[in-house]
Design a protein around this motif. Structure first.
Motif, PDB file in Angstrom:
ATOM      1  N   SER A 130     -66.793-142.360  -0.683  1.00 56.67           N
ATOM      2  CA  SER A 130     -67.793-141.737   0.191  1.00 56.67           C
ATOM      3  C   SER A 130     -68.882-141.582  -0.880  1.00 56.67           C
ATOM      4  CB  SER A 130     -67.256-140.602   0.631  1.00 56.67           C
ATOM      5  OG  SER A 130     -66.807-139.338  -0.256  1.00 56.67           O
ATOM      6  N   GLU A 137     -70.402-138.576  -1.485  1.00 58.06           N
ATOM      7  CA  GLU A 137     -69.955-137.314  -2.410  1.00 58.06           C
ATOM      8  C   GLU A 137     -68.918-137.741  -3.419  1.00 58.06           C
ATOM      9  OE1 GLU A 137     -69.595-137.457   0.899  1.00 58.06           O
ATOM     10  OE2 GLU A 137     -68.007-136.467   1.638  1.00 58.06           O
ATOM     11  N   SER A 149     -69.786-137.474  -7.392  1.00 53.47           N
ATOM     12  CA  SER A 149     -68.724-136.735  -8.222  1.00 53.47           C
ATOM     13  C   SER A 149     -67.936-137.861  -9.338  1.00 53.47           C
ATOM     14  CB  SER A 149     -67.451-136.181  -7.555  1.00 53.47           C
ATOM     15  OG  SER A 149     -68.073-135.232  -6.664  1.00 53.47           O
ATOM     16  N   THR A 168     -73.455-125.323  -5.205  1.00 52.12           N
ATOM     17  CA  THR A 168     -72.537-126.111  -4.170  1.00 52.12           C
ATOM     18  C   THR A 168     -72.227-127.210  -5.208  1.00 52.12           C
ATOM     19  OG1 THR A 168     -73.170-124.809  -2.577  1.00 52.12           O
ATOM     20  CG2 THR A 168     -71.912-126.600  -1.946  1.00 52.12           C
ATOM     21  N   ALA A 169     -73.481-128.066  -5.232  1.00 49.79           N
ATOM     22  CA  ALA A 169     -73.164-129.524  -5.988  1.00 49.79           C
ATOM     23  C   ALA A 169     -72.429-129.430  -7.127  1.00 49.79           C
ATOM     24  CB  ALA A 169     -74.545-130.111  -5.961  1.00 49.79           C
ATOM     25  N   GLU A 203     -68.881-128.271  -6.359  1.00 50.37           N
ATOM     26  CA  GLU A 203     -68.281-129.518  -5.888  1.00 50.37           C
ATOM     27  C   GLU A 203     -67.565-130.745  -6.784  1.00 50.37           C
ATOM     28  OE1 GLU A 203     -67.639-130.240  -2.063  1.00 50.37           O
ATOM     29  OE2 GLU A 203     -67.191-128.031  -2.134  1.00 50.37           O
ATOM     30  N   GLN A 204     -68.723-130.796  -7.631  1.00 52.97           N
ATOM     31  CA  GLN A 204     -68.327-132.064  -8.490  1.00 52.97           C
ATOM     32  C   GLN A 204     -67.323-131.583  -9.569  1.00 52.97           C
ATOM     33  OE1 GLN A 204     -71.357-134.354 -10.275  1.00 52.97           O
ATOM     34  NE2 GLN A 204     -72.472-134.494  -8.214  1.00 52.97           N
ATOM     35  N   ILE A 252     -71.802-132.925  -2.506  1.00 58.72           N
ATOM     36  CA  ILE A 252     -71.505-131.966  -1.645  1.00 58.72           C
ATOM     37  C   ILE A 252     -70.766-132.725  -0.448  1.00 58.72           C
ATOM     38  CG2 ILE A 252     -72.135-130.082  -0.131  1.00 58.72           C
ATOM     39  CD1 ILE A 252     -74.696-129.702  -1.894  1.00 58.72           C
ATOM     40  N   ASN A 253     -69.293-132.239  -0.307  1.00 59.20           N
ATOM     41  CA  ASN A 253     -68.735-132.961   0.801  1.00 59.20           C
ATOM     42  C   ASN A 253     -69.427-132.972   2.152  1.00 59.20           C
ATOM     43  OD1 ASN A 253     -67.216-131.142   2.353  1.00 59.20           O
ATOM     44  ND2 ASN A 253     -66.277-130.712   0.510  1.00 59.20           N
ATOM     45  N   LYS A 254     -69.053-133.714   3.264  1.00 59.66           N
ATOM     46  CA  LYS A 254     -69.678-133.848   4.371  1.00 59.66           C
ATOM     47  C   LYS A 254     -69.426-132.373   5.117  1.00 59.66           C
ATOM     48  CE  LYS A 254     -70.033-137.062   8.272  1.00 59.66           C
ATOM     49  NZ  LYS A 254     -69.466-138.223   8.756  1.00 59.66           N
ATOM     50  N   GLU A 281     -68.823-129.395   3.948  1.00 57.08           N
ATOM     51  CA  GLU A 281     -69.677-128.296   3.409  1.00 57.08           C
ATOM     52  C   GLU A 281     -71.135-128.511   3.585  1.00 57.08           C
ATOM     53  OE1 GLU A 281     -69.213-124.889   1.448  1.00 57.08           O
ATOM     54  OE2 GLU A 281     -67.737-126.085   1.955  1.00 57.08           O
TER      55      GLU A 281
END
Lengths: 250, 457
Positions: free
Chosen positions: A71, A73, A77, A101-102, A105-106, B402-404, B406
């Protein structure tokens, strides 16, 4: 690092990419040039995972993985970064919250603990200096009310924060004055290492005065019609694209 | 045809309820209240309850909601309730006095009226109507629209208790006053509280009202609040509606503003089975400012209907309306905002906007901005949008890792943020920020965790 084989992609059943082949290794800088509408931005979007485009044929492998299995994201990552040609304004989402957040999340994706607030702010300060980003900008909503130059600088700032393995910069130079161009290019150069690679998409040769590419590719009508060293860029600057187009058998 | 029968039945049931309890209702209320009560029930007899044929209730059938057989109590029912036990989750002890209504009755029966610094008074409406007849008589039922609103007439006919606040001339109440409406009973309950807020000239107050359900039974609330905001007085009113899916709430707020007064009313509808908010503002003096804001977050089968009416009766007033909503699953909603600019109300500035995000194809919102302008030198605007989350912004965030899910949350939160940032009490703003985030994450299933402490700090 990245291997693109015979890549075809459509938007609304119109074929934009018509068989791209490209190999990028760690430590390399590739420049992709070409006239408007040749498919440069589409290539960048497809690599980043934009769902607007449909891949109809071909294969892309990134660090041994099938890119199309991931995906957007996950790609990010895994270290792919797309510098947007037109960065998006997101009113109400603060730069700090967005970046935090980015980054976290990574980190989560890589099995790392989230950064503490103080470590995060320290990292932000450091990277802001690197790209000479105005401190006030990070207190605002993402790209909201940023000038064209500020938006582009913000892209490089985000790249610095996320430390990608493969950076794809889509016309990061467009709309920049010489000073901004120098700063953006500086940012890119400072982040260069033997372990990462960049694909720099540009319209003009002038960016390549600052970011020296190892390879230059000319994209035309959805295909790479010529590849060469940095001298190819000078040749293009001098002669334009027409001499190359003439060489294609349609 | 069959629905007509049900409807006249529910009207008759309510009229019978009144008739059979006539004495109980009148008992303990002063004559001047009972006179209005009589008038109100007669008006209710004529009006009945609105159904969808009524233009103002096109999207919410009130009649149907009242026909439920819920019990109503004409005196406070003794319910075991330990405030500390219920609300001590976050902060060990409350450091500000909290005003509590339990099923529509003032909870602290030992201290029905409390004096605040500067001679302000807060307490039970019923008690106040007895102790301060002059004051209550002057304002009670003066601003609420009994003539045209069946449910307001009904509330007035059954008036007993609620909140009373009086802020005398020139008095500024520094700390926000927090009022909690708690619904808690083992039986299904029908509650009608009546509230009166009087802010005399040059006074200031900030009020936070939270609506909660603390037991799983079904509830119907039909509440009315009247606000008199005197010359150059400032009122900051925030409302947090957080009830469970078995609750139905009809709320009427009537704001009467005198010259140079300033009112900001912010209604945050976090949760509730059915919510109908009627907010009516009468700008009755020059130089008034009114800000009416709302945020609604709904999911599953919830229904929200905000109905705002701003009456610019005098020149040189400003009104701003902004309502924003996120509707998920198969939730439904309506927004109706009407601005009336009367002929004499020159130099009016009136703005209205309603923005909605629908997260699914099944969620539905009807939005209807209305301007009625009879003056010729005015600045007015209105606009409504219904859309989805911005795909470009979603992709931008996903491209940063950033996942969907979130990313969607960040966008929804950003959308709601515009309303939240208009809340003036900083501690409340932080609390609501937190609540909205929890709500959007779907973590707000129980409501007795935080709201009590909205204003502690």
């Amino acid at each position: 690092m990245l291997s693109i084989k015979n890549l075809h992609a459509n938007i609304e059943s119109k074929e934009i990419l018509k068989g791209i082949n490209l190999e990028v290794k760690a430590g390399e800088v590739h420049a992709i040039m070409g006239p408007n509408g040749s498919g440069k931005s589409t290539l960048a979007s497809v690599l980043a995972g934009r769902e607007l485009f449909t891949v109809t044929e071909g294969k892309v492998t990134y660090q041994g993985k099938d890119l199309f299995e991931l995906s957007p994201e996950e790609r990010a990552s895994e270290g792919i970064f797309l510098g947007f040609q037109y960065p998006i304004e997101i009113p109400g989402v603060s730069m700090v919250n967005f970046m935090k957040t980015a980054v976290n999340e990574q980190r989560k994706h890589r099995g790392l603990e989230p950064l503490s607030s103080s470590d995060f702010l320290k990292l932000m300060r450091e990277k802001k200096e690197l790209v000479e980003l105005d401190s006030n900008l990070t207190n605002r909503s993402v790209n909201e009310g940023f000038s064209g130059g500020e938006k582009k600088r913000n892209e490089i700032f985000q790249m610095a924060m996320l430390e990608p393995k493969l950076a794809i910069l889509d016309e990061t130079d467009s709309g920049l004055d010489i000073d901004a161009l120098r700063i953006v290019a500086n940012g890119v150069n400072k982040l260069k290492s033997p372990y990462n690679a960049s694909i720099v998409i540009t319209h003009y040769q002038r960016l390549l005065d600052y970011i020296v590419p190892d390879f230059v590719h000319v994209l035309y009508d959805g295909k790479i019609i010529r590849s060469g060293g940095k001298e190819l860029a000078f040749e293009l600057e001098e002669k334009g694209y027409d001499w190359l187009k003439k060489g294609i058998v349609v | 045809m069959s629905s007509e029968i049900i409807h006249s039945e529910i009207k008759n049931k309510l009229l019978d309820l009144y008739q059979n309890n006539h004495e109980v209702l009148k008992n303990g209320s002063p004559d001047y209240i009972n006179k209005i009560r009589e008038k109100a029930i007669e008006r209710f007899r004529e009006l009945g309850l609105p159904d969808k044929k009524n233009e103002n209730y096109k999207y919410t059938d009130l009649k149907k909601e009242f026909d439920n057989g819920y019990k109503t109590y004409l005196s406070p029912k003794n319910i075991k309730f330990d405030m500390k036990e219920i609300f001590s989750c976050d902060v060990p002890d409350l450091n500000t006095k909290v005003i509590l209504l339990l099923n529509g009755w003032y909870y602290d029966r030992e201290n029905l009226l409390t004096e605040l610094p500067g001679g302000a008074i807060i307490g039970s409406f019923q008690k106040a109507s007895e102790i301060y007849p002059e004051l209550v008589k002057k304002h009670f039922a003066q601003y609420a629209d009994i003539e045209n609103e069946g449910s307001v007439a009904l509330n007035t006919a059954f008036v007993k208790d609620g909140i009373f606040l009086f802020v005398p001339k020139g008095v500024i109440i520094e700390k926000p006053i927090q009022i909690i409406n708690v619904l808690m009973d083992e039986e299904e309950g029908f509650t009608q509280h009546r509230n009166l807020y009087i802010l005399e000239e040059n006074s200031q107050a900030s009020i936070v009202v939270c609506d909660h359900t603390l037991s799983a039974s079904n509830f119907l609330t039909n509440s009315v609040a009247e606000f008199y905001v005197g010359q150059n007085a400032h009122l900051d009113y925030s409302r947090i509606q957080n009830e469970h899916n078995g609750s139905k709430q009809i709320s009427h707020l009537f704001f009467h503003q005198e010259r140079d007064s300033n009112v900001t009313a912010n209604t945050i509808s976090l949760h509730g089975g059915l919510i109908r908010n009627n907010i009516s503002v009468h700008l009755d003096g020059e130089g008034c400012e009114n800000n009416t804001y709302g945020l609604y977050l709904t999911d599953k089968g919830q229904h929200i209907d905000n109905h705002v009416f701003i009456d610019h009766a005098k020149p040189h007033c400003i009104s701003n309306q902004l309502f924003k909503g996120v509707l998920d699953d198969f939730a439904t909603g309506a927004f109706n905002g009407k601005i009336l600019v009367r002929r004499d109300a020159q130099k009016t500035q009136a703005y209205q906007a309603n923005n909605n995000i629908l997260l699914t194809d099944d969620a539905d919102i009807k939005t209807r901005p209305q301007l009625e302008i009879y003056a010729d030198d005015v600045k007015c605007s209105h606009g409504a949008t219904v859309g989805q989350l911005d795909e470009n912004a979603l992709f931008y965030m996903r491209a940063r890792g950033i996942n969907k899910k979130e990313a969607k949350l960040l966008l929804m939160y950003a959308f709601a943020h515009e309303i939240i940032q208009k809340i003036k009490v900083p501690a409340l703003k932080d609390r609501i920020t937190d609540l909205v985030e929890k709500r959007l994450r779907g973590e707000l299933s129980r409501c007795n965790f935080c709201q009590m402490h909205c204003c502690n700090s």
